[in-house]
Design a protein around this motif. Sequence first.
Motif, PDB file in Angstrom:
ATOM      1  N   THR A   1       0.875  -1.205   0.042  1.00 19.24           N
ATOM      2  CA  THR A   1       0.133  -0.052  -0.187  1.00 19.24           C
ATOM      3  C   THR A   1       0.955   1.173  -0.018  1.00 19.24           C
ATOM      4  O   THR A   1       2.269   1.158   0.521  1.00 19.24           O
ATOM      5  CB  THR A   1      -0.900   0.132   1.341  1.00 19.24           C
ATOM      6  OG1 THR A   1      -0.041   0.118   2.498  1.00 19.24           O
ATOM      7  CG2 THR A   1      -1.713  -1.297   1.283  1.00 19.24           C
ATOM      8  N   LEU A   2       0.304   2.513  -0.325  1.00 19.07           N
ATOM      9  CA  LEU A   2       1.021   3.810  -0.219  1.00 19.07           C
ATOM     10  C   LEU A   2       1.401   3.813   1.034  1.00 19.07           C
ATOM     11  O   LEU A   2       2.808   4.505   1.338  1.00 19.07           O
ATOM     12  CB  LEU A   2      -0.032   4.832  -0.718  1.00 19.07           C
ATOM     13  CG  LEU A   2       0.840   6.198  -0.474  1.00 19.07           C
ATOM     14  CD1 LEU A   2       1.865   6.248  -1.649  1.00 19.07           C
ATOM     15  CD2 LEU A   2      -0.236   7.320  -0.980  1.00 19.07           C
ATOM     16  N   VAL A   3       0.926   3.738   2.146  1.00 22.25           N
ATOM     17  CA  VAL A   3       1.449   3.973   3.378  1.00 22.25           C
ATOM     18  C   VAL A   3       2.703   2.915   3.764  1.00 22.25           C
ATOM     19  O   VAL A   3       3.690   3.541   4.535  1.00 22.25           O
ATOM     20  CB  VAL A   3       0.319   3.508   4.616  1.00 22.25           C
ATOM     21  CG1 VAL A   3       0.793   3.639   5.908  1.00 22.25           C
ATOM     22  CG2 VAL A   3      -0.952   4.495   4.360  1.00 22.25           C
ATOM     23  N   GLU A   4       2.577   1.820   3.628  1.00 20.49           N
ATOM     24  CA  GLU A   4       3.591   1.167   3.478  1.00 20.49           C
ATOM     25  C   GLU A   4       4.963   1.532   2.889  1.00 20.49           C
ATOM     26  O   GLU A   4       5.951   1.453   3.106  1.00 20.49           O
ATOM     27  CB  GLU A   4       3.300  -0.486   3.318  1.00 20.49           C
ATOM     28  CG  GLU A   4       2.332  -1.135   4.187  1.00 20.49           C
ATOM     29  CD  GLU A   4       1.804  -2.699   3.480  1.00 20.49           C
ATOM     30  OE1 GLU A   4       1.443  -3.547   4.231  1.00 20.49           O
ATOM     31  OE2 GLU A   4       2.034  -2.701   2.235  1.00 20.49           O
ATOM     32  N   LEU A   5       4.576   1.925   1.394  1.00 16.52           N
ATOM     33  CA  LEU A   5       5.670   2.398   0.771  1.00 16.52           C
ATOM     34  C   LEU A   5       6.412   3.656   1.339  1.00 16.52           C
ATOM     35  O   LEU A   5       7.712   3.934   1.341  1.00 16.52           O
ATOM     36  CB  LEU A   5       5.170   2.808  -0.557  1.00 16.52           C
ATOM     37  CG  LEU A   5       6.404   3.200  -1.646  1.00 16.52           C
ATOM     38  CD1 LEU A   5       7.461   2.270  -1.942  1.00 16.52           C
ATOM     39  CD2 LEU A   5       5.787   3.700  -2.993  1.00 16.52           C
ATOM     40  N   LEU A   6       5.465   4.682   1.834  1.00 14.60           N
ATOM     41  CA  LEU A   6       6.208   5.782   2.516  1.00 14.60           C
ATOM     42  C   LEU A   6       7.005   5.441   3.793  1.00 14.60           C
ATOM     43  O   LEU A   6       7.873   6.029   4.183  1.00 14.60           O
ATOM     44  CB  LEU A   6       5.022   6.803   2.981  1.00 14.60           C
ATOM     45  CG  LEU A   6       4.372   7.486   1.830  1.00 14.60           C
ATOM     46  CD1 LEU A   6       3.034   8.021   2.218  1.00 14.60           C
ATOM     47  CD2 LEU A   6       5.270   8.172   1.064  1.00 14.60           C
TER      48      LEU A   6
END
Length: 392
Positions: free
Chosen positions: A18-23
């Motif tokens: 997910t985008l959160v995990e990537l950030l």
Amino acid sequence: MNRPITSMRRVRHQRGVTLVELLISLALGLAVLVGLSAVYVAAKQSFRFQETGGRMQEDAMFALETISRELRMAGFAGCRGVEKINIAGVDTYYPQLGMTSGAPSGISGPNPLAVVEPGNAEVVLKPLSPFNFVRGFDNVPDEMFAAPPTSSATNSLFLAGGSERAVSVSAAMAAVDDPLTITAGSAAFLDATKIYNMVVANCNASSLFSGQVGAGGTQIIHTAAIGNATVGTNAAASFPSNPLYDVDALVMPLEWSFYYVATRAGAATPSLYRIQYDGSARGNAEELVSNVESMRLHYGENTVNNAVTGAPTMQADVWRTTAATVTDWSRVVAVRVGLMMVSDDNAANQDVATAAPTLLGQAYVGPVGKSATRLRKEFSTTVVLRNRVAPR
């Protein structure tokens, strides 16, 4: 066509991050990179600091060892040394006394102090004596140069004596006008086409004279013709009748060295320079060590006489911090040499807390326009002159 059940399950489980995990991953990676960069920068700065300090120490040790070796030889004139050299006009003839006008010709002879202090008879008439073989200056005398160098706030040092490249006399003189006989080839370091100011000495007497290596390299000739070429009206055709030098004598060129600090054209920092006289000619200035910002000299002077004999006790009981305060140069028995080394890198002490430097225990004021961001470090040594300090 229907896909197998196992294939459908595999597709459902390959949905990515997910985008959160990537950030979060990027933030953690960036934090690690920042930490590693800080460690790298600190290690590089430490290495740079250590490398600069090591280079400064290596250069300073070379400079101090060179000066110390010459200081220990200063005043050498055979086994009795300069303390006992006979310099009375009726007993010996001198090297060139009448200095020619103007430098550098005036300082190409054995007695450059006569140019620096022309009104001092002790200096002018006695080129090698206890009063003259070691002399310090609180600056760099302009009289030593035809074109004075750009000097820093520094002391300078003059040393004179017989060369360590001495040659043994191999046969006794039978008459006062006999040449000095030496072993063939032993004086190969002397140019047979040149005339040298020389010292001949045994353990009883010493004489200063002008001489030249004879044909075959087995003689040192001292004739009036040779004398007239270098000593003018002080020429003599022979040695004094007493002594006639024998196989216990040494003959050597009369040499001097002058150490000073100056800035080479185009250089960012000063360097330690040396000028040498080999007994025949003054050499060009040599840049011995770069990044020497200043040289400071202290002089151990003996001021006390033995209560019984009246002779000097030969102990350095007073340390003079300037040449101007030395009362008797013949009583200087030790010299302390201090060098202020400066880094070649103009930002070597960036982000490094440094204390105000001192040199030989005194506050240090560097040359005008000195860079405040260069690393500076003091190095020093103390040298006893000709083993003249008596044991306590």
